[in-house]
Design a protein around this motif. Structure first.
Motif, PDB file in Angstrom:
ATOM      1  N   TYR A  20      -5.359  -0.796  -9.357  1.00 52.71           N
ATOM      2  CA  TYR A  20      -6.471  -0.514  -8.443  1.00 52.71           C
ATOM      3  C   TYR A  20      -7.439  -1.691  -8.377  1.00 52.71           C
ATOM      4  CZ  TYR A  20      -4.945   4.359  -8.551  1.00 52.71           C
ATOM      5  OH  TYR A  20      -4.218   5.511  -8.434  1.00 52.71           O
ATOM      6  N   ARG A  21      -7.671  -2.324  -9.491  1.00 50.13           N
ATOM      7  CA  ARG A  21      -8.593  -3.459  -9.526  1.00 50.13           C
ATOM      8  C   ARG A  21      -8.085  -4.596  -8.655  1.00 50.13           C
ATOM      9  NH1 ARG A  21      -8.447  -4.006 -14.524  1.00 50.13           N
ATOM     10  NH2 ARG A  21     -10.071  -2.457 -14.995  1.00 50.13           N
ATOM     11  N   GLU A  22      -6.794  -4.856  -8.724  1.00 52.33           N
ATOM     12  CA  GLU A  22      -6.237  -5.929  -7.915  1.00 52.33           C
ATOM     13  C   GLU A  22      -6.167  -5.549  -6.443  1.00 52.33           C
ATOM     14  OE1 GLU A  22      -5.470  -8.955  -8.711  1.00 52.33           O
ATOM     15  OE2 GLU A  22      -5.977  -8.723 -10.825  1.00 52.33           O
ATOM     16  N   LEU A  23      -5.862  -4.281  -6.153  1.00 47.47           N
ATOM     17  CA  LEU A  23      -5.795  -3.850  -4.760  1.00 47.47           C
ATOM     18  C   LEU A  23      -7.146  -3.913  -4.071  1.00 47.47           C
ATOM     19  CD1 LEU A  23      -3.393  -0.762  -4.936  1.00 47.47           C
ATOM     20  CD2 LEU A  23      -2.929  -2.945  -3.839  1.00 47.47           C
ATOM     21  N   LEU A  24      -8.207  -3.599  -4.807  1.00 44.03           N
ATOM     22  CA  LEU A  24      -9.548  -3.549  -4.228  1.00 44.03           C
ATOM     23  C   LEU A  24     -10.340  -4.823  -4.457  1.00 44.03           C
ATOM     24  CD1 LEU A  24     -10.479   0.100  -5.277  1.00 44.03           C
ATOM     25  CD2 LEU A  24      -9.583  -0.693  -3.079  1.00 44.03           C
ATOM     26  N   SER A  25      -9.677  -5.884  -4.817  1.00 45.64           N
ATOM     27  CA  SER A  25     -10.382  -7.137  -5.117  1.00 45.64           C
ATOM     28  C   SER A  25     -10.593  -8.006  -3.888  1.00 45.64           C
ATOM     29  CB  SER A  25      -9.599  -7.934  -6.170  1.00 45.64           C
ATOM     30  OG  SER A  25      -8.302  -8.257  -5.700  1.00 45.64           O
ATOM     31  N   ALA A  59      -7.296  -3.454   4.972  1.00 49.15           N
ATOM     32  CA  ALA A  59      -6.692  -2.328   5.683  1.00 49.15           C
ATOM     33  C   ALA A  59      -7.506  -1.049   5.479  1.00 49.15           C
ATOM     34  CB  ALA A  59      -5.256  -2.126   5.202  1.00 49.15           C
ATOM     35  N   MET A  60      -8.077  -0.856   4.301  1.00 44.25           N
ATOM     36  CA  MET A  60      -8.923   0.323   4.068  1.00 44.25           C
ATOM     37  C   MET A  60     -10.172   0.279   4.927  1.00 44.25           C
ATOM     38  SD  MET A  60      -8.794   1.280   0.025  1.00 44.25           S
ATOM     39  CE  MET A  60      -9.846   2.682   0.384  1.00 44.25           C
ATOM     40  N   VAL A  61     -10.767  -0.917   5.072  1.00 39.86           N
ATOM     41  CA  VAL A  61     -11.946  -1.051   5.932  1.00 39.86           C
ATOM     42  C   VAL A  61     -11.586  -0.717   7.375  1.00 39.86           C
ATOM     43  CG1 VAL A  61     -13.651  -2.679   6.826  1.00 39.86           C
ATOM     44  CG2 VAL A  61     -13.048  -2.722   4.404  1.00 39.86           C
ATOM     45  N   VAL A  62     -10.419  -1.190   7.824  1.00 42.08           N
ATOM     46  CA  VAL A  62      -9.974  -0.886   9.186  1.00 42.08           C
ATOM     47  C   VAL A  62      -9.768   0.617   9.370  1.00 42.08           C
ATOM     48  CG1 VAL A  62      -8.112  -1.202  10.853  1.00 42.08           C
ATOM     49  CG2 VAL A  62      -8.940  -3.154   9.537  1.00 42.08           C
ATOM     50  N   SER A  63      -9.109   1.256   8.405  1.00 40.34           N
ATOM     51  CA  SER A  63      -8.848   2.693   8.518  1.00 40.34           C
ATOM     52  C   SER A  63     -10.138   3.492   8.491  1.00 40.34           C
ATOM     53  CB  SER A  63      -7.924   3.145   7.384  1.00 40.34           C
ATOM     54  OG  SER A  63      -6.637   2.609   7.532  1.00 40.34           O
ATOM     55  N   ILE A  64     -11.062   3.119   7.616  1.00 44.23           N
ATOM     56  CA  ILE A  64     -12.342   3.838   7.547  1.00 44.23           C
ATOM     57  C   ILE A  64     -13.114   3.671   8.851  1.00 44.23           C
ATOM     58  CG2 ILE A  64     -14.580   3.902   6.403  1.00 44.23           C
ATOM     59  CD1 ILE A  64     -13.153   3.187   3.802  1.00 44.23           C
ATOM     60  N   GLY A  65     -13.153   2.458   9.391  1.00 41.95           N
ATOM     61  CA  GLY A  65     -13.854   2.235  10.657  1.00 41.95           C
ATOM     62  C   GLY A  65     -13.241   3.000  11.807  1.00 41.95           C
ATOM     63  N   PRO A  97       1.467  -7.112  -1.545  1.00 43.72           N
ATOM     64  CA  PRO A  97       0.211  -7.383  -0.839  1.00 43.72           C
ATOM     65  C   PRO A  97      -0.243  -8.813  -1.055  1.00 43.72           C
ATOM     66  CG  PRO A  97       0.081  -5.353  -2.094  1.00 43.72           C
ATOM     67  CD  PRO A  97       1.321  -6.043  -2.529  1.00 43.72           C
ATOM     68  N   ALA A  98      -0.852  -9.375  -0.040  1.00 42.03           N
ATOM     69  CA  ALA A  98      -1.347 -10.745  -0.151  1.00 42.03           C
ATOM     70  C   ALA A  98      -2.383 -10.843  -1.259  1.00 42.03           C
ATOM     71  CB  ALA A  98      -1.960 -11.186   1.183  1.00 42.03           C
ATOM     72  N   GLY A  99      -2.271 -11.856  -2.090  1.00 38.39           N
ATOM     73  CA  GLY A  99      -3.193 -12.056  -3.191  1.00 38.39           C
ATOM     74  C   GLY A  99      -2.718 -11.472  -4.494  1.00 38.39           C
ATOM     75  N   MET A 100      -1.631 -10.662  -4.468  1.00 41.23           N
ATOM     76  CA  MET A 100      -1.129 -10.046  -5.685  1.00 41.23           C
ATOM     77  C   MET A 100       0.271 -10.526  -6.048  1.00 41.23           C
ATOM     78  SD  MET A 100      -2.289  -6.078  -5.555  1.00 41.23           S
ATOM     79  CE  MET A 100      -1.631  -5.867  -7.200  1.00 41.23           C
ATOM     80  N   ALA A 101       0.815 -11.431  -5.265  1.00 39.54           N
ATOM     81  CA  ALA A 101       2.197 -11.853  -5.496  1.00 39.54           C
ATOM     82  C   ALA A 101       2.362 -12.493  -6.865  1.00 39.54           C
ATOM     83  CB  ALA A 101       2.624 -12.823  -4.397  1.00 39.54           C
ATOM     84  N   GLN A 102       1.412 -13.342  -7.258  1.00 37.83           N
ATOM     85  CA  GLN A 102       1.545 -14.017  -8.546  1.00 37.83           C
ATOM     86  C   GLN A 102       1.404 -13.032  -9.703  1.00 37.83           C
ATOM     87  OE1 GLN A 102      -1.323 -17.173  -8.575  1.00 37.83           O
ATOM     88  NE2 GLN A 102      -0.269 -18.350  -6.974  1.00 37.83           N
ATOM     89  N   VAL A 103       0.484 -12.105  -9.597  1.00 40.39           N
ATOM     90  CA  VAL A 103       0.264 -11.144 -10.673  1.00 40.39           C
ATOM     91  C   VAL A 103       1.464 -10.228 -10.827  1.00 40.39           C
ATOM     92  CG1 VAL A 103      -1.273  -9.338 -11.517  1.00 40.39           C
ATOM     93  CG2 VAL A 103      -2.201 -11.263 -10.234  1.00 40.39           C
TER      94      VAL A 103
END
Length: 328
Positions: free
Chosen positions: A98-103, A110-116, A277-283
């Motif tokens: 969750y920490r990496e997904l919401l970082s 995508a969450m911001v888009v869905s909420i909007g 997801p972009a930004g999590m590939a290395q982790v």
């Protein structure tokens, strides 16, 4: 005279009702509830046990998969490796997924888009539906019957189809825009009919007195009808919000820009397409966060808003849906 009195007393005793005054059934099976019809027998112990067992099995069948998804999303790499995938009992709890997904990566966007889209779409749909339902609830309004029959016809014959709808969105220049996620599903005829039936139950005397005091239609709607219809408004708002939040098809057809995709489409890419997801590939590649933990964490994030909002609207379902749909 004593014999005559004794016979009279015996006759009165025979005429006494054997059931208790509370309406309980004969045979000593306990008092009958005041809400139960007289012709309906009370439930037996076997029936109550069978109902409880069936409800428990249904509840377990619903909650057990959700439990597995939540537990797997908060499990560390070692626990997931030991179980070979999904985790049933939590061990080594961590919130790294969750920490990496919401970082601030792709999932957060995508969450911001869905909420909007959900907030704007629900507000727009409720405004259109309330205005249409209130106009149709006034029997003397302009073109009342033709408009009502036209709306009813759309429920029986459906839409034009995927290809005409796609061509319409394309000709209007709405491709790859947020409006394409809102406008095609902005109006639901069933919701309008439920609102209309509820509005028709508002006392005509109150509306007539407001007109005598000089109130116009918009003021009557805003200050009289809407405050008396909070239950049905809450239920219909939840219906629209859930529909916008879970709308995957519109993003799949009309959105080509990855940055404008809602959460449901990103979830499909992660779970079914097995994309990172972009930004999590290395982790993820180093094994610090298993891919199954990321997939289940995205599922939880997609289910969380509906699970949080539903209990607050649950108490309005009976009043909002039954009264709005049956009466009128």
């Amino acid at each position: 005279m004593n014999a005559t009195a004794t016979r009279a007393t015996g006759k009165r005793a025979l005429r006494r009702p054997t059931a208790p005054a509370t309406g309980g059934p004969p045979g000593g099976r306990g008092p009958r509830s005041g809400r139960r019809p007289v012709w309906e027998e009370p439930p037996t112990r076997v029936g109550l046990t069978a109902k409880g067992a069936i409800l428990a099995i249904a509840l377990l069948a619903i909650l057990f998969p959700l439990w597995i998804v939540v537990v797997t999303s908060v499990s560390d790499a070692r626990t997931i490796a030991e179980t070979g995938g999904l985790v049933v009992w939590p061990r080594g709890v961590t919130l790294d997924a969750y920490r990496e997904l919401l970082s601030g990566g792709e999932v957060s966007r995508a969450m911001v888009v869905s909420i909007g889209v959900t907030v704007v779409g629900t507000a727009f749909s409720m405004a259109v539906s309330v205005l249409a339902a209130y106009g149709l609830s006034r029997l003397g309004s302009l073109w009342h019957r033709p408009i009502l029959f036209t709306l009813l016809a759309t429920m029986f014959f459906g839409g034009a189809g995927i290809i005409p709808t796609y061509l319409l969105i394309q000709s209007l220049g709405l491709m790859n825009t947020y409006a394409a996620l809102i406008l095609p599903m902005a109006v639901n005829v069933f919701n309008i009919l439920v609102l209309r039936a509820f509005f028709m139950n508002v006392g005509q005397e109150i509306i007539d007195s407001a007109r005598i005091d000089g109130a116009g239609e918009f003021r009557i709607l805003w200050q009289i009808v809407l405050p008396l219809s909070r239950a049905v408004l809450a239920v219909i708002s939840l219906f629209y919000a859930v529909a916008y939040w879970g709308n995957w098809f519109a993003g799949f057809i009309y959105i080509t820009d990855q940055e404008k995709l809602p959460l449901q489409n990103v979830l499909q890419q992660i779970v079914i397409g097995n994309e990172r997801p972009a930004g999590m590939a290395q982790v993820i590649g180093t094994g610090q966060i298993p891919s199954i933990a990321v997939q289940t964490a995205v599922m939880v994030l997609a289910l969380l808003p509906v699970a949080v909002l539903s209990p607050f609207v649950q108490r309005h379902f009976k009043k909002g849906m039954l009264i709005g749909a049956v009466k009128g």
